[in-house]
Scaffold this active site. Structure first.
Site, mmCIF file in Angstrom:
data_model
loop_
_atom_site.group_PDB
_atom_site.id
_atom_site.type_symbol
_atom_site.label_atom_id
_atom_site.label_comp_id
_atom_site.label_asym_id
_atom_site.label_seq_id
_atom_site.Cartn_x
_atom_site.Cartn_y
_atom_site.Cartn_z
ATOM 1 N N GLU A 60 4.957 5.063 1.574
ATOM 2 C CA GLU A 60 3.841 4.670 0.712
ATOM 3 C C GLU A 60 2.918 5.820 0.341
ATOM 4 O O GLU A 60 2.535 5.975 -0.820
ATOM 5 C CB GLU A 60 3.024 3.537 1.370
ATOM 6 C CG GLU A 60 3.702 2.174 1.347
ATOM 7 C CD GLU A 60 4.732 1.981 2.448
ATOM 8 O OE1 GLU A 60 4.845 2.867 3.322
ATOM 9 O OE2 GLU A 60 5.434 0.952 2.454
ATOM 10 N N HIS A 129 0.250 -9.006 7.334
ATOM 11 C CA HIS A 129 0.645 -9.335 5.966
ATOM 12 C C HIS A 129 -0.372 -10.243 5.263
ATOM 13 O O HIS A 129 -0.069 -10.801 4.219
ATOM 14 C CB HIS A 129 2.023 -10.013 5.952
ATOM 15 C CG HIS A 129 3.158 -9.058 6.185
ATOM 16 N ND1 HIS A 129 3.385 -8.463 7.401
ATOM 17 C CD2 HIS A 129 4.122 -8.593 5.353
ATOM 18 C CE1 HIS A 129 4.451 -7.680 7.311
ATOM 19 N NE2 HIS A 129 4.913 -7.739 6.083
#
Ligand SMILES: Cc1ncc(C[n+]2csc(CCOP(=O)(O)OP(=O)(O)O)c2C)c(N)n1
Ligand SMILES: [Mg+2]
Lengths: 327, 342
Positions: A60, A129
């Site tokens: 990322e 999440h």
């Protein structure tokens, strides 16, 4: 046009902008061959090829930095965060380079890029999440932060974000991808910096964004039955905040309730309260009330998860309480 | 003191370089050295602030690589960026003015020593955090490939040179970007300036495989070790890597074995590096070495080299005057440059 699902509205926005400007490209994990984990880029790989819909390794911070470099040199990248939470790993590139580089470079470079993807509390996805990163990023100078909430605004805002010459963090909500709405046949763009008056009213101003807009509207049904008339504003732009719209509403209702999914401490609501104090203190008839998520890692257990985020009943009660205190 | 690595031998045939090219390299190295010496003087006189990292000793790397690039190629640096900026063509006066925080600085006085930028010279920065410039450089290289292969612009053959240190090669962004560069065959040179130290952390204490160039092999990328005190050797390696990148054959990792002649920054007391180590490397000064090379191979006369030094001294003096006399940014512009429209 037929009913469009929110994820398809986003897909249309990307497709239209890629067709319009060949410097626009998408990158991220599983955006290409797989079509995106929420199918926002489905089939675009076949249409535009592997460089314009670039499947990246799971890295990322590096692929975000790569997008910054591509943006500095004239391309217009759209990063898909498979889950916006993963962008914690890209915090450095988002803050130092996407956000601040234009300023530190004394205007040498522009960073036209969009970082978009699903955020928010889903259905029992567990703490990592279920994050709402918008508040973490709001202190970074140079970033625009936007949250969409309907298929209509999702499409128009994403198109505007892609055309914007600044880095835009674009938050979608994992539970809103299947919302349906009739979209216009003609092309349209929704301005990034304007809040949306979802319902105009006179008793109290409810400021909200993303999925909580829908919780608020559920609460409004109950409130209407009780004869109450709240004004509901979807903030849309979390940075900069649209204080023209917010201010006009406060001058009308003199009461504010903020309903947000981010955590209370250091949240978007915290910033709004501080700014309302600075700007509109004299207009207020009551202290601003803030309904936020609990300051805890989102629990997996369904009941506990429900307790963590704001529910429509709580919103109803908060509005009733505030109006009952009317002087 | 750890056992020194054996430096790779390199014999440059004199025909490889013309007298003119030789003087370009010499002038660039002198410019770097004199500029940094002036910075040290100004810093200690209280004219310059913040963290200032000088490049003395490493000039052969900047000149050998960047002077082998075309003006439309890209350069990406770190916080030790003054000399990379100068080699890339940013005028000394604009770099000096930046260090003085002036509006005429290459970053309009908003960046400072560690944030030098120039879009005009394709200098991508000036990155103050370890490793963060590597992905940005990768993005510029991706952009060249995108223009060539997605937009069909056959002329888009620009190469990006990305500089960073030995300590930085232990950071994840280094490995992530080697992977992506090799995967997508991007036109990029990863130039590691292994000066043996990351502030006070000796390279051997920080890494399980001190020979950084060998880390290229797992990515299927050429990794080359070069004497970073020899501008001719660096130049030869760089030219080959640039040609490969330009031809679409992908990235190269170049490890330049070099040494910084000063402390990590001007705030560093430099107490850890042994006298013996410093002396051994000072004896290999890349500028003295190149001077001897030029004279020995009849590429330049001593008098010509002195003329270069005198001319550069004037450039530095002029840069200083320019920086001192330039205006500061206006307080009215405090918010300028936050957004693209400003
Ligand atoms: C992310 C980050 N961590 C730590 C630092 C502090 N720091 C600045 S330079 C440096 C050492 C870097 O060494 P190296 O990569 O060998 O480059 P050199 O300074 O020797 O040129 C450190 C730890 C930083 N700037 N950024
Ligand atoms: Mg080092």
């Amino acid at each position: 046009m037929a009913e469009t699902l929110l994820f398809n509205a986003l897909r249309e926005a990307i497709d239209e902008e890629m067709g319009r400007d060949d410097t626009v490209f998408v990158l991220g994990e599983d955006v290409g061959v797989y079509g995106g984990s929420y199918k926002v880029t489905k089939d675009l790989y076949n249409k535009y090829g592997e460089l314009r819909v670039l499947d990246t390794p799971i890295a990322e911070n590096s692929f975000t930095g790569m997008a910054v470099g591509a943006a500095m040199t004239g391309l217009r990248p759209i990063i898909e965060g498979m889950n916006m939470g993963f962008l914690l790993l890209a915090f450095n590139q988002i803050a130092n380079n996407a956000g601040m580089l234009r300023y530190t470079s004394g205007g040498n470079y522009k960073i036209p890029m969009v970082i978009r993807g699903p955020g928010g509390v889903g259905r029992q996805l567990g703490a990592e999440h279920s994050q709402r990163l918008e508040a973490y990023f709001q202190a970074v100078p140079g970033l625009k932060i936007v949250a969409c909430s309907t298929p209509y605004n999702a499409k128009g805002l994403l198109k505007a974000a892609i055309r914007d010459d600044n880095p835009v963090l674009f938050f979608e909500h994992v539970l809103l991808y299947n919302l349906k709405e009739d979209l216009p046949n003609h092309e349209y763009v929704v301005p990034l910096d304007k809040a949306e008056i979802v319902r105009s009213g006179k008793d109290v101003t409810i400021l909200t964004y993303s999925r909580m807009r829908h919780h608020v509207m559920q609460a409004v049904k109950g409130l209407e039955k009780k004869g109450l008339d709240p004004e509901v504003i979807d903030l849309i732009s979390l940075k900069p905040l649209d204080f023209d719209t917010i201010g006009q509403s406060i001058k009308k209702t003199h009461r504010v309730i903020i309903v947000e999914e981010c955590m209370k401490t250091g949240g978007i609501g915290a910033e709004i309260i501080a700014s309302i104090n600075d700007r509109y203190f004299d207009e207020l008839d009551a202290p601003v009330v803030r309904l936020s998520s609990q300051d805890i890692p989102t629990p997996y257990n369904g009941k506990l998860e429900t307790l963590t985020i704001v529910q429509p009943k709580q919103i109803e009660a908060a509005v009733e309480n505030m109006v009952a205190l009317k002087v | 003191m750890v056992q020194e690595r054996t430096l790779p031998q390199f014999q440059a045939p004199p025909a490889q370089i013309s007298p003119e090219q030789g003087l370009v390299l010499y002038e660039d190295m002198i410019l770097g050295r004199f500029f940094e010496d002036k910075c040290a003087e100004m810093y200690y006189r209280g004219k310059m602030f913040g963290f200032v990292h000088l490049y003395n000793g490493q000039e052969a790397v900047s000149s050998g690589v960047i002077k082998s690039l075309r003006p439309d190629d890209y350069v990406c640096s770190t916080y030790r960026d003054h000399v990379h900026a100068l080699s890339a063509g940013v005028p000394a006066k604009n770099v000096m003015a930046e260090l003085f925080g002036k509006e005429t600085g290459c970053s309009k006085g908003r960046g400072g020593s560690m944030h030098l930028f120039s879009s005009e010279h394709n200098l991508l920065g000036g990155f103050a955090f370890i490793g963060e410039g590597i992905p940005v450089a990768l993005g510029a290289a991706f952009q060249s490939r995108y223009r060539r292969d997605a937009l069909g612009d056959a002329g888009a053959d620009q190469v990006t040179a990305c500089f960073f240190g030995d300590g930085t090669s232990n950071n994840g962004q280094f490995f992530e970007c080697l992977n992506m560069a090799a995967l997508w065959k991007l036109p990029i040179l990863f130039v590691v300036e292994n000066n043996k130290w990351a502030i006070g952390m000796a390279h051997e204490r920080a890494t399980s495989q001190p020979e950084i160039y060998k880390k290229a092999s797992v990515f299927g990328m050429p990794g080359i070790e070069v004497d970073g005190m020899d501008v001719m050797a660096v130049r030869a390696v760089a030219q080959e890597a640039i040609a490969r990148a330009r031809a679409g054959e992908g990235p190269t990792l170049i490890e330049c074995l070099t040494y910084r002649f000063r402390g990590h920054s001007l705030a560093d007391p430099d107490e850890l590096r042994s006298k013996a180590e410093k002396e051994a490397w000072l004896a290999r000064d890349p500028i003295k070495r190149f001077e001897a090379y030029l004279v020995e191979h009849n590429l330049a006369e001593k008098g010509t080299l002195k003329e270069v030094r005198d001319r550069i001294q004037t450039t530095i003096d002029d840069a200083l005057t320019f920086a001192e006399e330039s205006p500061e940014p206006s307080p009215d512009d405090l918010y300028k440059y936050i957004f693209a429209e400003d």
